[in-house]
Write an enzyme that holds these catalytic residues in place. Structure first.
Site, short mmCIF file in Angstrom:
data_model
loop_
_atom_site.label_atom_id
_atom_site.label_comp_id
_atom_site.label_asym_id
_atom_site.label_seq_id
_atom_site.Cartn_x
_atom_site.Cartn_y
_atom_site.Cartn_z
N GLU A 1 8.28 0.21 11.77
CA GLU A 1 9.52 1.43 11.61
C GLU A 1 8.81 2.83 11.97
OE1 GLU A 1 11.61 4.21 11.13
OE2 GLU A 1 11.55 3.62 9.02
N LYS B 1 0.92 -1.17 0.06
CA LYS B 1 0.05 0.01 -0.09
C LYS B 1 0.92 1.17 0.05
CE LYS B 1 -3.07 2.86 2.40
NZ LYS B 1 -2.24 4.21 2.04
N CYS C 1 12.58 9.90 9.05
CA CYS C 1 12.40 9.56 10.27
C CYS C 1 13.47 9.53 11.29
CB CYS C 1 11.63 8.10 10.39
SG CYS C 1 12.85 7.23 9.17
N GLU D 1 7.72 15.32 16.98
CA GLU D 1 8.33 14.97 15.72
C GLU D 1 7.75 15.79 14.86
OE1 GLU D 1 9.42 11.21 12.74
OE2 GLU D 1 7.61 11.15 13.84
#
Length: 487
Positions: free
Chosen positions: A248, A173, A282, A379
């Site tokens: 992750e 996806k 990330c 973040e």
């Protein structure tokens, strides 16, 4: 306007619906994308299930699977310019980075191509004289691979490569925020000659596509890259099919600089760690933890370098910082930076959107010493650096570990002893010493805490896509002994 198709069971198709994709550099619609809904998801998973157990794929030797992966790697390398252009157009990531990164993605497929026929079982020294016992590594099954828009060809490769090497089948996806390069990648899979159903590529929205995929009873493993909030939904969905998961997730990575470091080199690495990819990584080194005695000197270096960064259209090879991927992300960053300044953070540079059209935001440095700034904890996934200082090694470790995340970290020092101590004490899955943002297919990648579980890259990742089967063979010709006593 360009139009893209999804790929299910070896066929390219329009999808149950369509949606527009926005060019982040202009804010205008540039392409039409296929929207997969529950029926499409069901067909994709069932196609992967059929391909797993019947037809050419399960009959192939591991060596033959590896050869297909080698062919795919060659096609990725040959088509890297086209894939890079699509990723830049659909996500705003600068062509300078997408070109280099996608060319390197081919090496991930080559690495796992080479591993395909090296996934071994073992013979056990069993404690029974009339038995031979060994183990086999078999594919875990149908894999749902869910990738975000940033670095998606790379983040897909670290899932697809080991999964196919292990003999699994996959439904990918792609993110609805920039699926073009993954949909184009499906054409290379088709050209490479993988049997139909082995790899399927779809895109769509959370409830009607992502949720349907992660809870589907035909899915055996979910490999997810994204945020912790979405990961929680993925894990809840996996309770319905008991699929295993590898996650992750995000990071708020510490970038620790000691006074004895090469400050010019560390400043260049910090620029790479937070402003490369417009901070949309990330592993972004978004928390600078600098020794107080060199703080002002180091911030002076960073300010000059940040203000010299060339901001421009992402398709220009000279551009160093492009737009953010979505307006939503830019609005979020603006709010958090404003709240941090209101809380007392000092704006060193940046702190505002770029000029003109598109979702641009200027490289920003916030001095957050002594204040409770939201930018230190959140973040942001953008070009915003929060700065804290320390006076002792213990304080540096405390600040580095003051986060629920634990993906990456950087340590800059000339002291070998200090480097070793910091490596042991920092709670993160990756520690870069006197460097930053380096990757390789050989090296495992993953984090601690809210940064996820499991690892991508390396041999361990391939083994994660297998199950162990134990085989017992009785070698004695004597009649079977007492049936009421466990052997």
């Amino acid at each position: 306007m360009q139009s893209f198709e999804q790929y299910i069971d070896g066929v390219f198709e329009a999808g149950s619906g369509r949606f527009d994709s926005i060019d982040p550099a202009t804010g205008a619609v540039w392409a039409s994308m296929p929207e997969a809904r529950e029926g499409d998801v069901d067909r994709a998973v069932k196609a992967a299930g059929r391909a797993l157990w019947t037809g050419a794929w399960p009959a192939m030797t591991a060596t033959a699977r590896g050869k297909l992966l080698y062919k795919l790697a060659d096609l990725v390398q040959a088509n890297a310019p086209r894939l890079a252009e699509l990723e830049t157009r659909d996500t705003g990531k600068i062509i300078r980075e997408t070109s280099a990164q996608i060319a390197y993605v081919a090496d991930y497929y080559r690495y796992y191509a080479g591993l395909a026929d090296k996934i071994e079982g073992s013979t056990l020294p069993i404690d029974k004289a009339d038995m031979e016992v060994w183990t086999r590594r078999e594919p875990i099954g149908v894999v749902a691979a869910i990738v975000p828009w940033n670095s998606q060809l790379f983040l897909a490769a670290v899932k697809i490569g080991p999964a196919l090497a292990a003999g699994c089948t996959v439904v990918v996806k792609a993110s609805e925020d920039g699926p073009a390069p993954m949909l184009e990648f499906a054409r290379l899979v088709h050209e490479a000659g993988f049997p139909k159903g082995v790899l399927n590529v779809i895109t769509g929205f959370g409830q009607t596509c992502g949720s349907a995929l992660t809870r589907h009873p035909g899915v055996d493993h979910i490999a997810f890259t994204g945020g912790p909030g979405t990961a929680a939904h993925v894990v809840r969905n996996s309770a319905e099919n008991l699929a295993t998961t590898s996650l992750e997730l995000g990071g708020k990575s510490p970038f620790v600089v000691f006074a004895d470091a090469d400050l010019e080199s560390a400043a260049n690495a910090q620029i790479a760690g937070i402003f490369a990819a417009t901070g949309q990584s990330c592993v972004a080194g978004s928390r600078l933890i600098i020794e107080a005695s060199v703080k002002d000197q180091f911030l002076g270096l960073l300010k000059a370098k940040a203000e010299a960064i060339r901001i421009g259209t992402p398709l220009d090879m000279a551009t160093e910082v492009g737009p953010l991927c979505t307006r939503r992300q830019r609005d979020h960053i603006e709010k958090v930076v404003a709240a941090s300044v209101d809380a007392g953070a000092k704006l060193v540079t940046g702190g505002r959107a770029g000029d003109g059209d598109g979702f641009y935001y200027r490289p920003t440095i916030l001095d957050c010493d002594g204040v409770n700034a939201a930018s230190v904890e959140t973040e942001l996934f953008g070009p915003v650096l929060s700065v804290l200082s320390f006076t002792s090694e213990d304080e540096a470790v405390e600040l580095a570990n003051a986060t629920p995340y634990g993906l990456a970290s950087g340590v800059f020092t000339r002291s070998l002893g200090r480097a070793h101590r910091m490596v042991k004490r920092i709670r993160a899955g990756i520690v870069w010493v006197n460097t930053y943002r380096a990757v390789s297919p050989i090296a495992p990648f993953g984090g601690y805490g809210q940064s996820g579980q499991g690892r991508e890259g390396g041999l361990a990742a391939a083994l994660d896509y297998t199950r162990t089967k134990t085989v017992w063979l009785r070698t004695s010709d004597d009649p079977f002994p007492d049936p009421f006593v466990m052997r």
